[in-house]
Design a protein around this motif. Structure first.
Motif, PDB file in Angstrom:
ATOM      1  N   THR A 115     -15.818  26.893  -1.178  1.00  0.00           N
ATOM      2  CA  THR A 115     -17.060  26.443  -1.807  1.00  0.00           C
ATOM      3  C   THR A 115     -18.264  27.113  -1.176  1.00  0.00           C
ATOM      4  OG1 THR A 115     -16.109  24.290  -2.350  1.00  0.00           O
ATOM      5  CG2 THR A 115     -18.501  24.441  -2.298  1.00  0.00           C
ATOM      6  N   PHE A 116     -18.301  27.147   0.150  1.00  0.00           N
ATOM      7  CA  PHE A 116     -19.426  27.777   0.830  1.00  0.00           C
ATOM      8  C   PHE A 116     -19.471  29.265   0.524  1.00  0.00           C
ATOM      9  CE2 PHE A 116     -21.911  29.533   4.285  1.00  0.00           C
ATOM     10  CZ  PHE A 116     -22.928  28.600   4.419  1.00  0.00           C
ATOM     11  N   LEU A 117     -18.298  29.906   0.539  1.00  0.00           N
ATOM     12  CA  LEU A 117     -18.233  31.330   0.225  1.00  0.00           C
ATOM     13  C   LEU A 117     -18.693  31.607  -1.197  1.00  0.00           C
ATOM     14  CD1 LEU A 117     -17.336  34.190   1.073  1.00  0.00           C
ATOM     15  CD2 LEU A 117     -15.033  33.608   0.275  1.00  0.00           C
ATOM     16  N   MET A 118     -18.508  30.657  -2.072  1.00  0.00           N
ATOM     17  CA  MET A 118     -18.871  30.797  -3.477  1.00  0.00           C
ATOM     18  C   MET A 118     -20.381  30.664  -3.687  1.00  0.00           C
ATOM     19  SD  MET A 118     -17.216  28.564  -6.564  1.00  0.00           S
ATOM     20  CE  MET A 118     -17.577  27.024  -5.742  1.00  0.00           C
ATOM     21  N   VAL A 119     -21.014  29.725  -2.981  1.00  0.00           N
ATOM     22  CA  VAL A 119     -22.397  29.381  -3.261  1.00  0.00           C
ATOM     23  C   VAL A 119     -23.394  30.139  -2.383  1.00  0.00           C
ATOM     24  CG1 VAL A 119     -24.071  27.496  -3.359  1.00  0.00           C
ATOM     25  CG2 VAL A 119     -21.703  27.096  -4.055  1.00  0.00           C
ATOM     26  N   TYR A 120     -23.124  30.261  -1.099  1.00  0.00           N
ATOM     27  CA  TYR A 120     -24.097  30.857  -0.182  1.00  0.00           C
ATOM     28  C   TYR A 120     -24.536  32.266  -0.578  1.00  0.00           C
ATOM     29  CZ  TYR A 120     -25.752  33.246   4.035  1.00  0.00           C
ATOM     30  OH  TYR A 120     -26.474  33.998   4.916  1.00  0.00           O
ATOM     31  N   PRO A 121     -23.612  33.194  -0.894  1.00  0.00           N
ATOM     32  CA  PRO A 121     -24.066  34.550  -1.232  1.00  0.00           C
ATOM     33  C   PRO A 121     -25.010  34.590  -2.430  1.00  0.00           C
ATOM     34  CG  PRO A 121     -21.717  34.529  -0.783  1.00  0.00           C
ATOM     35  CD  PRO A 121     -22.141  33.106  -0.883  1.00  0.00           C
ATOM     36  N   MET A 122     -24.792  33.704  -3.407  1.00  0.00           N
ATOM     37  CA  MET A 122     -25.685  33.668  -4.574  1.00  0.00           C
ATOM     38  C   MET A 122     -27.091  33.288  -4.156  1.00  0.00           C
ATOM     39  SD  MET A 122     -23.416  31.926  -7.621  1.00  0.00           S
ATOM     40  CE  MET A 122     -23.252  30.361  -6.783  1.00  0.00           C
TER      41      MET A 122
ATOM     42  N   VAL B 189     -28.613  33.871  -1.322  1.00  0.00           N
ATOM     43  CA  VAL B 189     -29.311  34.893  -0.538  1.00  0.00           C
ATOM     44  C   VAL B 189     -30.195  35.755  -1.429  1.00  0.00           C
ATOM     45  CG1 VAL B 189     -29.018  36.902   0.972  1.00  0.00           C
ATOM     46  CG2 VAL B 189     -27.530  34.914   1.239  1.00  0.00           C
ATOM     47  N   THR B 190     -29.757  36.018  -2.647  1.00  0.00           N
ATOM     48  CA  THR B 190     -30.505  36.897  -3.556  1.00  0.00           C
ATOM     49  C   THR B 190     -31.327  36.129  -4.600  1.00  0.00           C
ATOM     50  OG1 THR B 190     -28.541  37.072  -4.956  1.00  0.00           O
ATOM     51  CG2 THR B 190     -28.843  38.768  -3.289  1.00  0.00           C
ATOM     52  N   LEU B 191     -31.336  34.794  -4.513  1.00  0.00           N
ATOM     53  CA  LEU B 191     -32.072  33.994  -5.495  1.00  0.00           C
ATOM     54  C   LEU B 191     -33.580  34.162  -5.289  1.00  0.00           C
ATOM     55  CD1 LEU B 191     -31.180  32.040  -7.737  1.00  0.00           C
ATOM     56  CD2 LEU B 191     -31.598  30.167  -6.151  1.00  0.00           C
TER      57      LEU B 191
ATOM     58  N   ILE C 122     -23.357  17.309  -3.296  1.00  0.00           N
ATOM     59  CA  ILE C 122     -24.386  18.182  -3.878  1.00  0.00           C
ATOM     60  C   ILE C 122     -25.226  18.794  -2.761  1.00  0.00           C
ATOM     61  CG2 ILE C 122     -26.541  18.193  -5.198  1.00  0.00           C
ATOM     62  CD1 ILE C 122     -24.181  18.187  -7.026  1.00  0.00           C
ATOM     63  N   GLY C 123     -25.568  17.980  -1.779  1.00  0.00           N
ATOM     64  CA  GLY C 123     -26.348  18.483  -0.651  1.00  0.00           C
ATOM     65  C   GLY C 123     -25.608  19.579   0.098  1.00  0.00           C
TER      66      GLY C 123
ATOM     67  N   LEU D 229     -27.745  22.883   1.084  1.00  0.00           N
ATOM     68  CA  LEU D 229     -27.531  23.513   2.382  1.00  0.00           C
ATOM     69  C   LEU D 229     -27.354  25.023   2.237  1.00  0.00           C
ATOM     70  CD1 LEU D 229     -27.123  23.371   5.417  1.00  0.00           C
ATOM     71  CD2 LEU D 229     -24.707  22.815   5.023  1.00  0.00           C
ATOM     72  N   PRO D 230     -26.468  25.493   1.336  1.00  0.00           N
ATOM     73  CA  PRO D 230     -26.382  26.950   1.139  1.00  0.00           C
ATOM     74  C   PRO D 230     -27.677  27.562   0.621  1.00  0.00           C
ATOM     75  CG  PRO D 230     -24.454  25.865   0.241  1.00  0.00           C
ATOM     76  CD  PRO D 230     -25.428  24.779   0.582  1.00  0.00           C
ATOM     77  N   MET D 231     -28.421  26.811  -0.212  1.00  0.00           N
ATOM     78  CA  MET D 231     -29.691  27.329  -0.712  1.00  0.00           C
ATOM     79  C   MET D 231     -30.661  27.560   0.440  1.00  0.00           C
ATOM     80  SD  MET D 231     -32.357  25.684  -3.486  1.00  0.00           S
ATOM     81  CE  MET D 231     -31.299  25.957  -4.896  1.00  0.00           C
ATOM     82  N   ALA D 232     -30.759  26.580   1.348  1.00  0.00           N
ATOM     83  CA  ALA D 232     -31.656  26.707   2.489  1.00  0.00           C
ATOM     84  C   ALA D 232     -31.213  27.849   3.409  1.00  0.00           C
ATOM     85  CB  ALA D 232     -31.710  25.389   3.257  1.00  0.00           C
ATOM     86  N   LEU D 233     -29.920  27.914   3.701  1.00  0.00           N
ATOM     87  CA  LEU D 233     -29.415  28.974   4.569  1.00  0.00           C
ATOM     88  C   LEU D 233     -29.537  30.346   3.900  1.00  0.00           C
ATOM     89  CD1 LEU D 233     -26.195  27.236   5.979  1.00  0.00           C
ATOM     90  CD2 LEU D 233     -28.368  27.619   7.163  1.00  0.00           C
ATOM     91  N   GLY D 234     -29.285  30.388   2.585  1.00  0.00           N
ATOM     92  CA  GLY D 234     -29.404  31.648   1.865  1.00  0.00           C
ATOM     93  C   GLY D 234     -30.833  32.157   1.841  1.00  0.00           C
ATOM     94  N   TYR D 235     -31.770  31.250   1.596  1.00  0.00           N
ATOM     95  CA  TYR D 235     -33.183  31.655   1.573  1.00  0.00           C
ATOM     96  C   TYR D 235     -33.625  32.104   2.964  1.00  0.00           C
ATOM     97  CZ  TYR D 235     -38.185  31.610   0.593  1.00  0.00           C
ATOM     98  OH  TYR D 235     -39.504  31.971   0.446  1.00  0.00           O
ATOM     99  N   ALA D 236     -33.170  31.399   4.008  1.00  0.00           N
ATOM    100  CA  ALA D 236     -33.512  31.786   5.382  1.00  0.00           C
ATOM    101  C   ALA D 236     -32.954  33.176   5.693  1.00  0.00           C
ATOM    102  CB  ALA D 236     -32.962  30.757   6.366  1.00  0.00           C
ATOM    103  N   THR D 237     -31.729  33.440   5.243  1.00  0.00           N
ATOM    104  CA  THR D 237     -31.121  34.758   5.437  1.00  0.00           C
ATOM    105  C   THR D 237     -31.931  35.836   4.721  1.00  0.00           C
ATOM    106  OG1 THR D 237     -28.924  33.765   5.596  1.00  0.00           O
ATOM    107  CG2 THR D 237     -29.028  36.128   5.139  1.00  0.00           C
TER     108      THR D 237
END
Length: 327
Positions: free
Chosen positions: A43-50, A52-54, A165-166, A171-179
């Motif tokens: 799940t994390f691998l699926m959501v986090y990369p998306m 990062v580029t949002l 949902i969180g 969580l991936p959205m926050a980490l992705g944006y930070a990345t």
């Protein structure tokens, strides 16, 4: 590795069914209970990369208010109730499959919304906004819709769904944006877009295929005992997407210019099946596998229908005067 993943991402029309078959065969040949431990990592691998580029900041740019309003009206005032109604007809005795159809209808937009809008020469900037807005609103609204529409048929632990949902989205959205900000600050926006940006989305494909594999493996013996279940899943999914495409096309033609209309169609028909799949697998225990099976099958219909719709775009909205509008 990145090249291989990019090729797979562009051929989901084949990759998803192939993974479903592999998961099914594996589920018949082995004890697959241990696969549940892979759900959260996939799940994390699926959501986090998306994430990062949002392009989150693009939401606050104006210029396409009507398209945004129409897309989100269809997304949250029409499609969830359509999905629920179809589920009640086709899955009256299988409430968790009805839940899967509802989840597919509740979480609009994904990275494919942007990609298909570009392929069809639509307004990509508007599609980016629809993706971010649909993701955030859909994530917040999903537990409420599920409780309101399915609460009498299944036990809905609101706290558990909100927690998932969180974990799955915010969580991936926050980490992705930070990345994203870290890489932009260190290397600059242009280098990020050219060097790093293209590397992240294909990684999501591994997560998607992993979750699909797990979902089919866990349900393989059930499917083997009742193979007709696949047909009972595909028929309501085809109906849901057919009505969604028809409605969005008619609304887009009536109220919007060509580029915005195309963005509105893909922004209201493409569902975030990755997150729907993760919610089904993580928030509803073993019975969530029934819901996940429906969502996994939806990938086949969604990718196929999106590809065909690109070919019909000029017939519906007229030929493009030039290149697609880009962000």
């Amino acid at each position: 590795m990145t090249y291989i993943l990019q090729k797979i991402s562009k051929n989901l029309i084949l990759a998803i069914p192939a993974t479903m078959v592999l998961g099914f065969l594996f589920g018949l040949s082995a004890d697959v209970r241990w696969l549940r431990d892979l759900i959260i990592p996939f799940t994390f691998l699926m959501v986090y990369p998306m994430m990062v580029t949002l392009k989150v900041r693009q939401v606050f740019q104006g210029g396409d208010v009507k398209a945004q309003a129409l897309a989100q009206t269809v997304n949250f005032a029409v499609i969830p109730f359509l999905a629920w109604g179809i589920g009640q007809v086709f899955f009256a005795q299988r409430p968790f499959m009805a839940l899967g159809l509802l989840l597919a209808g509740l979480l609009p937009t994904s990275g494919m919304t942007i990609s298909w809008t570009g392929f069809a020469k639509g307004n990509v900037a508007a599609a980016v906004k629809m993706t971010v807005i649909g993701l955030v609103v859909g994530s917040l609204a999903t537990p409420l819709y599920v409780r309101a529409l399915m609460g009498t048929a299944i036990e809905v632990d609101m706290a558990a769904v909100f927690l998932q949902i969180g974990i799955i989205v915010f969580l991936p959205m926050a980490l992705g944006y930070a990345t994203q900000r870290l890489l932009v600050r260190k290397y600059g926006q242009e280098t990020f877009q050219k060097r790093f940006g293209p590397r992240f989305p294909p990684l999501s494909t591994l997560g998607v295929l992993g979750i699909v594999f797990v979902a089919l493996a866990l349900k393989a013996r059930t499917i083997m005992q009742s193979p007709e279940v696949l047909l009972t899943i595909l028929v309501p999914l085809v109906l849901l997407y057919a009505v969604n495409f028809t409605l969005s096309t008619l609304v887009g033609r009536r109220f919007l210019a060509r580029g915005d209309a195309i963005a509105m169609v893909y922004g209201s028909v493409m569902r975030n099946l990755s997150i729907a799949l993760a919610v089904a697998m993580n928030a509803f225990g073993e019975q969530g596998a029934d819901a996940a099976l429906v969502v996994a099958a939806a990938y086949i219909i969604q990718v196929q229908s999106a590809a065909w719709y690109v070919r019909l775009t000029d017939r519906f909205f007229g030929a493009s005067a030039g290149k697609p509008v880009t962000a």
